[in-house]
Design a protein around this motif. Structure first.
Motif, PDB file in Angstrom:
ATOM      1  N   ALA A  27       0.830  -1.203   0.000  1.00 24.24           N
ATOM      2  CA  ALA A  27       0.000   0.000   0.000  1.00 24.24           C
ATOM      3  C   ALA A  27       0.866   1.255   0.000  1.00 24.24           C
ATOM      4  CB  ALA A  27      -0.925  -0.010   1.205  1.00 24.24           C
ATOM      5  N   SER A 142      -4.121  -1.730  -9.236  1.00 25.24           N
ATOM      6  CA  SER A 142      -5.047  -1.913  -8.115  1.00 25.24           C
ATOM      7  C   SER A 142      -5.391  -3.392  -7.934  1.00 25.24           C
ATOM      8  CB  SER A 142      -6.301  -1.059  -8.283  1.00 25.24           C
ATOM      9  OG  SER A 142      -7.052  -1.499  -9.372  1.00 25.24           O
ATOM     10  N   LEU A 146      -4.969  -5.642  -4.719  1.00 26.76           N
ATOM     11  CA  LEU A 146      -6.081  -6.463  -4.216  1.00 26.76           C
ATOM     12  C   LEU A 146      -5.605  -7.899  -3.952  1.00 26.76           C
ATOM     13  CD1 LEU A 146      -9.132  -6.776  -3.590  1.00 26.76           C
ATOM     14  CD2 LEU A 146      -9.472  -7.363  -5.989  1.00 26.76           C
ATOM     15  N   MET A 149      -3.644  -7.965  -0.804  1.00 21.00           N
ATOM     16  CA  MET A 149      -4.527  -7.798   0.362  1.00 21.00           C
ATOM     17  C   MET A 149      -5.241  -9.113   0.669  1.00 21.00           C
ATOM     18  SD  MET A 149      -6.088  -4.090  -0.739  1.00 21.00           S
ATOM     19  CE  MET A 149      -7.348  -3.941   0.505  1.00 21.00           C
ATOM     20  N   PRO A 246      -9.173  -0.886  -3.788  1.00 20.45           N
ATOM     21  CA  PRO A 246      -7.699  -0.803  -3.799  1.00 20.45           C
ATOM     22  C   PRO A 246      -7.155   0.412  -4.569  1.00 20.45           C
ATOM     23  CG  PRO A 246      -8.469  -2.774  -4.957  1.00 20.45           C
ATOM     24  CD  PRO A 246      -9.655  -2.184  -4.270  1.00 20.45           C
TER      25      PRO A 246
END
Ligand code: URA
Length: 281
Positions: A27, A142, A146, A149, A246
């Motif tokens: 991030a 993104s 994702l 994550m 994201p």
């Protein structure tokens, strides 16, 4: 800084710390490893978690009226969607559908990626440039975030997740989809949810949340809650949660704590639902 004589944390805590660290680095935030160990240790232990709140029923609101031309495309989408009896059938129906003008400017139809019968369904907004080129959702920056994550809580599109969007063709220049485009794709989105009847539906970002739930609310009002999504056509209400998108996190890495909270909330809900996840090394 880590204390010089601090005792070695247990193996599981170290693994969780590494996952958390990787997630925060992804991030865009640098973090001392000791801080990550602290943060992972600070996760509430399952036995001490307060009783989970009941999911809040959230019925979609009635769709707004659309103009006649758009309305026939919506009707047609509805008929095609209803006729599909599997995710593969629905994918074929979307690929053959010509009622959304976005198809004319897109390179590919972007329907889904992952495991068709996965217990977790994630719905985002619309494909961007990378997705348009590859014909798969969430493959750009993104999407890579994702994936990282999801990995921190044992989810992946290779094993237990299906990912889709509320729009199946890239809007030119990544502009926001129009209300007509959203309504035209919606019957397919709703049919996907109906066919899959996932154990957990995760709506990524404000646009996906407001489209599926037919609301107009800030994502901050919808995330952090256990929702129970229900409407005609569903065999049973669906456990639903909203997470930060994201792409938003890439723009605002300072919101990582909220994203981490979303992931932990998903993790504990999945545990309660008995959804198998990948063991973290
Ligand atoms: N953002 C989305 O919402 N969906 C994608 O497929 C890619 C980026």
């Amino acid at each position: 800084m880590a204390a010089m004589n601090a005792p070695e944390p247990p193996i599981q805590v170290q693994a969780a710390a590494r996952a958390l660290l990787a997630f925060w680095r992804a991030a865009g935030v640098d973090m001392d490893e000791a801080e990550a160990v602290y943060a992972a240790t600070a996760r509430p232990a399952p036995a001490r978690r307060p009783a989970a709140p009941a999911a809040t029923p959230i019925a979609p609101r009635p769709a707004p009226k659309v103009r006649a031309k758009a309305s026939s495309a919506v009707d047609n989408a509805g008929l095609l969607a209803k006729a599909a009896q599997s995710v593969a059938g629905l994918r074929a129906a979307v690929e053959g559908f010509d009622g959304c003008a976005l198809k004319a400017t897109a390179r590919n139809t972007v329907f889904s990626d992952g495991v068709d019968d996965a217990p977790v369904l994630i719905i985002g907004e619309a494909p961007g440039k990378d997705e348009d080129e590859q014909g798969r959702p969430f493959v750009g920056r993104s999407g890579q975030l994702l994936d990282r994550m999801l990995a921190t809580i044992g989810l992946s599109r290779q094993s237990n997740v299906l990912i889709s969007n509320t729009i199946y063709w890239r809007p030119p220049g990544n502009r926001d989809p129009t209300p007509g485009e959203i309504l035209t794709c919606l019957p397919f989105v709703e049919r996907l949810i109906e066919l899959k009847q996932p154990k957990l539906l995760i709506l990524a970002g404000k646009a996906a949340a407001n489209t599926v739930l037919k609301r107009d609310e800030a994502v901050t009002r919808l995330r952090g809650r256990r929702l129970s999504y229900n409407r005609e056509g569903l065999a049973a209400p669906i456990n639903t949660m909203v997470m930060l998108h994201p792409a938003y996190l890439l723009r605002r890495p300072q919101e990582k704590r909220l994203a981490w909270a979303d992931l932990l909330a998903a993790e504990s809900w999945l545990d309660e639902l008995g959804v198998a996840r990948i063991a973290q090394s």
